[in-house]
Scaffold this motif. Structure first.
Motif, mmCIF file in Angstrom:
data_model
loop_
_atom_site.group_PDB
_atom_site.id
_atom_site.type_symbol
_atom_site.label_atom_id
_atom_site.label_comp_id
_atom_site.label_asym_id
_atom_site.label_seq_id
_atom_site.Cartn_x
_atom_site.Cartn_y
_atom_site.Cartn_z
ATOM 1 N N TYR A 260 0.854 -1.192 0.000
ATOM 2 C CA TYR A 260 0.000 0.000 0.000
ATOM 3 C C TYR A 260 0.886 1.236 0.000
ATOM 4 O O TYR A 260 1.824 1.350 0.803
ATOM 5 N N ILE A 261 0.593 2.164 -0.909
ATOM 6 C CA ILE A 261 1.366 3.403 -1.033
ATOM 7 C C ILE A 261 0.393 4.579 -0.912
ATOM 8 O O ILE A 261 -0.399 4.834 -1.824
ATOM 9 N N PRO A 262 0.425 5.313 0.203
ATOM 10 C CA PRO A 262 -0.565 6.358 0.455
ATOM 11 C C PRO A 262 -0.338 7.646 -0.334
ATOM 12 O O PRO A 262 -1.252 8.436 -0.505
ATOM 13 N N ASP A 292 -1.928 -1.337 -3.916
ATOM 14 C CA ASP A 292 -3.096 -0.581 -3.462
ATOM 15 C C ASP A 292 -2.745 0.903 -3.415
ATOM 16 O O ASP A 292 -1.856 1.318 -2.667
ATOM 17 N N VAL A 293 -3.422 1.698 -4.251
ATOM 18 C CA VAL A 293 -3.159 3.144 -4.272
ATOM 19 C C VAL A 293 -4.444 3.940 -4.009
ATOM 20 O O VAL A 293 -4.581 5.078 -4.451
ATOM 21 N N ALA A 392 -2.459 -6.773 -9.739
ATOM 22 C CA ALA A 392 -3.707 -6.002 -9.689
ATOM 23 C C ALA A 392 -3.426 -4.691 -8.971
ATOM 24 O O ALA A 392 -2.755 -4.673 -7.933
ATOM 25 N N ILE A 393 -3.922 -3.616 -9.542
ATOM 26 C CA ILE A 393 -3.806 -2.297 -8.906
ATOM 27 C C ILE A 393 -5.193 -1.864 -8.457
ATOM 28 O O ILE A 393 -6.114 -1.781 -9.269
ATOM 29 N N ILE A 394 -5.331 -1.631 -7.155
ATOM 30 C CA ILE A 394 -6.605 -1.176 -6.595
ATOM 31 C C ILE A 394 -6.620 0.347 -6.582
ATOM 32 O O ILE A 394 -5.733 0.984 -6.008
ATOM 33 N N THR A 395 -7.633 0.927 -7.212
ATOM 34 C CA THR A 395 -7.713 2.387 -7.273
ATOM 35 C C THR A 395 -9.111 2.847 -6.871
ATOM 36 O O THR A 395 -10.071 2.081 -6.913
ATOM 37 N N ASN A 396 -9.196 4.109 -6.490
ATOM 38 C CA ASN A 396 -10.499 4.726 -6.240
ATOM 39 C C ASN A 396 -10.480 6.160 -6.752
ATOM 40 O O ASN A 396 -9.498 6.603 -7.354
ATOM 41 N N LYS A 397 -11.544 6.885 -6.517
ATOM 42 C CA LYS A 397 -11.678 8.225 -7.089
ATOM 43 C C LYS A 397 -10.689 9.218 -6.497
ATOM 44 O O LYS A 397 -10.530 10.324 -7.016
#
Length: 485
Positions: A260-262, A292-293, A392-397
């Protein structure tokens, strides 16, 4: 020249009254803080915003002029009203489809555990001028109907959303209950403007009553903007959000690693580089990797580049990038260089050489001219890693800017999928800096660079291959998808 010698006393008095009125009107116009604010913002964007020429052309020039003149007229009603003035300025800034370029109200910290701080705030004009709506009937809770009762997952606020229209809104969220003394029943907590089916632009008044603007807020499954929950819901959690603020590496099982990279903030460059180096061999030890970004607002591409080797499968081309050379943008570039030229931890000599060369190029061209930073050169690595073999790269808005650079690279990879929801859409313009407005001291953001192909996805964002649901944890869903691929 005006000759008054032959006028009667009555005529003289009339003329002097007219002169006094004209002088008074001119003085009021000069002292209208809100009008001055908007005039400053208009001039600044027309002179320095690279997106101005993309959004204003011969086809819409007349409508643009009418739009800004209408706003200037409205400012005269809110000369000294900071919050109302901010809304007008925000409408102008949001005319330009440039997510990086925005405007922010001052944020005042108030400790609501201290009685003296609370009393001072409650007696301030900010609190006293907060709109109060007296209502007699609560909305009936119905699924996917915006007029409902909502609360935050921590239970601090409970609001009733009711129809209440003006130029800025169609609905309001009115405080029913508040666990902080900085809000009271009846005050307007947020305003919603409908822009599509179950989609709204939101003006949210924060704990300290300053405004935060949210674009294209969704109402889905009884959840508004991922943080306001219909009181009938049993599970008050939005799985697309993440509260973590630290770098994380962990093995999820004997086949899957997770990082995870914040943030990709340039001030984290040394910390992020060390993180990559310390975990490189572990990342390459398993076939599956989840990056996870979520909530990563971007920063510097230099912090993203070390991830390329994991997702790379074939050569591809970057985007054309232009810099808008104006007198002000040149001044800002020189100022940035002078402030950071001694930072040898986060920047190297090659980077500074590129900056100084660009500054010289900006000096050599006429004002309001685009110069080329990148021609969309080919990106090619010498090695394709065997592991990880699926990513897999997890992204959101809330994945934005340099975070979206990672997603553009992922699209070019044969072993990488993007999952989650559309990214933020901060992709068409960049290199943001801020100036302060002259009266209310708002922070005005303005970009300097423009991207050629990526501008098509500005505001829209990058779509994932798989949209994840709010039924269960997003990491769990991602593991399932990754192993099905």
């Amino acid at each position: 020249m005006l000759f008054l010698t032959n006028l009667t006393q009555t005529e003289m008095k009339t003329i002097f009254k007219v002169l006094i009125l004209i002088l008074s009107l001119n003085l009021n116009a000069q002292n209208c803080k809100c009008e001055n604010e908007l005039s400053f913002v208009i001039n600044y964007y027309e002179e320095n915003l690279p997106g101005f020429i993309d959004n204003v052309n011969s086809k819409n020039l007349n409508s643009y002029k009418k739009f800004k003149n209408d706003l200037l007229s409205q400012t005269k009603s809110y000369c000294n009203k900071e919050t109302d003035c901010f809304k007008i300025l925000l409408r102008y800034v949001e005319f330009f489809k440039d997510n990086h370029s925005s405007i922010y109200q001052n944020s005042l910290y108030i400790d609501d555990t201290k009685k003296e701080d609370v009393e001072k705030f409650i007696n301030s004009s900010i609190f006293k001028e907060r709109e109060i709506i007296d209502f007699k009937k609560l909305p009936q809770n119905r699924n996917e109907n915006i007029e409902n009762i909502y609360e935050t997952d921590d239970g601090i606020y409970k609001v009733a959303v009711l129809k209440n229209k003006n130029i800025n809104r169609d609905y309001v969220g009115i405080i029913l209950e508040s666990k902080t003394t900085l809000w009271k029943k009846g005050q307007v907590k947020f305003e919603l403007k409908k822009v599509g089916k179950n989609t709204y632009d939101m003006l949210l008044y924060m704990k300290n009553h300053s405004i935060k603007y949210y674009k294209n807020v969704k109402l889905k499954d009884g959840i508004l903007n991922d943080s306001w929950y219909n009181i009938t819901l049993n599970n008050k959690k939005s799985y697309n959000l993440i509260s973590e603020r630290n770098l994380i590496f962990k093995g999820l099982d004997n086949q899957t690693n997770y990082i995870y990279i914040p943030t990709f903030n340039v001030n984290w460059f040394e910390k992020i580089s060390e993180f990559y180096n310390n975990n490189d061999s572990l990342i390459q030890s398993k076939p599956y990797l989840i990056i996870d970004v979520r909530n990563n607002g971007g920063g510097s591409d230099a912090c993203v580049e070390p991830l390329l080797k994991y997702i790379y499968t074939k050569p591809f081309y970057g985007d054309n990038v232009d810099v808008y050379s104006t007198k002000e943008n040149l001044r800002k570039s020189i100022e940035w260089y002078e402030q950071n030229r001694n930072d040898t931890i986060n920047f190297d000599k090659t980077f500074f050489k590129e900056i100084t060369d660009e500054i010289e190029s900006m000096k050599s061209v006429p004002n309001k001219t685009f110069i080329t930073r990148s021609k969309g050169e080919q990106i090619k690595l010498d090695t394709i890693l065997k592991k990880p073999s699926k990513i897999a790269i997890i992204t959101n808005k809330h994945c934005a800017s340099s975070c979206e650079t990672l997603l553009f690279w992922a699209i070019e990879s044969d072993k990488t999928i993007i999952v989650g929801e559309n990214s933020g859409g901060y992709v068409g313009y960049g290199e943001i800096s801020e100036v302060k407005t002259p009266n209310f001291n708002f922070a005005l953001g303005c970009t300097m660079t423009r991207y050629n192909k990526q501008r098509e996805l500005e505001v829209i964002g990058i779509s994932p291959k798989y949209y994840l649901t709010n039924d269960k944890d997003w990491v769990e869903q991602t593991i399932e998808l990754l192993k099905k691929e």
